[in-house]
Design an enzyme around this catalytic site. Sequence first.
Site, PDB file in Angstrom:
ATOM      1  CE  LYS A 100      -7.242  -5.374   7.807  1.00 59.64           C
ATOM      2  NZ  LYS A 100      -6.503  -4.953   6.633  1.00 59.64           N
TER       3      LYS A 100
ATOM      4  N   GLY B  63      -6.551  -4.953  -2.993  1.00 59.06           N
ATOM      5  CA  GLY B  63      -5.102  -4.128  -3.356  1.00 59.06           C
ATOM      6  C   GLY B  63      -4.203  -2.905  -3.835  1.00 59.06           C
TER       7      GLY B  63
ATOM      8  CB  VAL C  11      -0.849   0.060   1.014  1.00 57.59           C
ATOM      9  CG1 VAL C  11      -2.038   1.636   1.110  1.00 57.59           C
ATOM     10  CG2 VAL C  11      -2.101  -1.399   1.812  1.00 57.59           C
TER      11      VAL C  11
ATOM     12  CB  ILE D 292     -15.762   0.392  -0.848  1.00 55.56           C
ATOM     13  CG1 ILE D 292     -15.550  -0.563  -2.435  1.00 55.56           C
ATOM     14  CG2 ILE D 292     -17.057   1.138  -1.011  1.00 55.56           C
ATOM     15  CD1 ILE D 292     -16.649  -1.965  -1.620  1.00 55.56           C
TER      16      ILE D 292
ATOM     17  N   GLY E 271     -10.868  -1.243   1.296  1.00 56.66           N
ATOM     18  CA  GLY E 271      -9.583  -0.709   0.822  1.00 56.66           C
ATOM     19  C   GLY E 271     -10.469   0.180  -0.589  1.00 56.66           C
TER      20      GLY E 271
ATOM     21  N   GLY F 118      -2.299 -15.099  -5.288  1.00 56.23           N
ATOM     22  CA  GLY F 118      -2.034 -13.336  -4.502  1.00 56.23           C
ATOM     23  C   GLY F 118      -3.021 -13.505  -3.522  1.00 56.23           C
TER      24      GLY F 118
ATOM     25  CG  ASP G 272      -9.780  -8.352   6.462  1.00 62.94           C
ATOM     26  OD1 ASP G 272      -8.642  -8.022   6.565  1.00 62.94           O
ATOM     27  OD2 ASP G 272     -10.647  -8.302   5.664  1.00 62.94           O
TER      28      ASP G 272
ATOM     29  CE  LYS H  64     -11.018  -5.204   6.072  1.00 63.38           C
ATOM     30  NZ  LYS H  64     -10.978  -6.755   4.594  1.00 63.38           N
TER      31      LYS H  64
HETATM   32  N1  HSE Z   1      -6.852  -9.858   2.560  1.00 65.54           N
HETATM   33  C1  HSE Z   1      -7.943  -8.838   3.081  1.00 65.54           C
HETATM   34  C2  HSE Z   1      -9.480  -9.257   1.617  1.00 65.54           C
HETATM   35  C3  HSE Z   1      -7.424  -7.587   2.693  1.00 65.54           C
HETATM   36  O1  HSE Z   1      -8.998  -9.684   0.835  1.00 65.54           O
HETATM   37  O2  HSE Z   1     -10.072  -8.510   1.874  1.00 65.54           O
HETATM   38  C4  HSE Z   1      -7.812  -6.348   2.418  1.00 65.54           C
HETATM   39  O3  HSE Z   1      -7.920  -5.723   3.771  1.00 65.54           O
END
Ligand code: HSE
Length: 400
Positions: A100, A299, A12, A131, A129, A182, A196, A200
């Site tokens: 985050k 991304g 990033v 958005i 991301g 990836g 994750d 969020k």
């Molecule tokens: N690993 C996270 C995803 C990356 O796949 O959304 C973005 O936080």
Amino acid sequence: MVQIAILGFGTVGSGIAEVIDGNQEEIRRDFPEGLNVKYILDLRDFPDSPYADRVVHDIDIILNDPEIRVICETMGGKNPAFDFSRRALERGISVCTSNKELVDALGGKLAVVAKEHNCSYLFEASVGGGIPILRPLRTSFSQEFVTDILGILNGTTNYILTKMEEEGLEFSEALKQAQDNGYAEKNPEADIEGYDPCRKIAILASLVTGKNVKYQQVPCEGISAIDKADLAYARRLNRAVKLLGVCHHDRSTGKIFVRTAPYMVPQGHPLHAVNDVFNGILVRGNMVGDLMFYGSGAGKLPTASAVVSDVIECVQNQGRNIDIGLNNTEAELIDPMTTKSRFFVRVSADKAAEAAALFDGIEAVSSEDPAEYAFVTGVVTEAEFAEKSQKLGAKSIRLL
Ligand code: HSE
């Protein structure tokens, strides 16, 4: 030119430099002064990078430079990111981040430090991301009471579920494809176990209430137990399995309910059509109704673009705090065991009669496996469902 610094030159961080240089003309449309990356802080050197001459290893060089107006923190993790961010804010330098983990753990604290020092702590890129979701929540929803947020907030797991659905893959095969492409990390735990998206939805819940919701307070289930048969059952019910972050804010009590779990989403629901690595976030306001936000949830460039949008807002508000409405008090959470859902349930065929006796008004779902009995419950509380499903040794997925 306004001088900024990037802390952490990974995916990033390097994307931020690319966005600023690649779109300097576009940035100058709204902000004629333009932006320049003066420093990059990293433990490593990048001798082959066009930014090699800007790399420093000492945070004090950045913090003591009076030209630096904004810092982009893309280091990840809590430390030393928290310490560096706090020290920057105390000097009146705004901080924009995609981190985050830090936002979830200590974002409320940093927001207060920013307020005290007439600068800003913004974290658009930490959820969804590229958005735009946090800024619209803060601006376009000022007149609204947000009752619900439902989000596909993790691209990796959405890709895995889409591959399982479209190509009939088992979970482990789809995970391998995600890793080969990836999307998934070598250690995919944070994505597939739901940590994750849990962070969020906790961040979104914090912004909706103005109070801290920590991810440890959010009941969290991932997708590692989902198999091909679950997806086939979902199809028979005209649904698709999606990993959702959900939050419901009760206007009368001010309390909030938050959860991350797989749900069977009906066809026709806007989240049903969100596939592959994309994210989708449905926000329900009490006056405006449902609004849907969709796009690249991860991304390099999409995430970097979101950080740069925060940088521009900070420099346009130089010398004053952009109030994100977080006051660093604890949110009051609704007990998750009191919430109600319908459940899709799989039990062994010999438990069919017991299941019918335990649950009122169940609807059977045809099964390809004669050893299995599948059904959908009526609306029950989590507590009631937990007790009854345990007796049956059931496997279940909530219905949206
Ligand atoms: N690993 C996270 C995803 C990356 O796949 O959304 C973005 O936080």
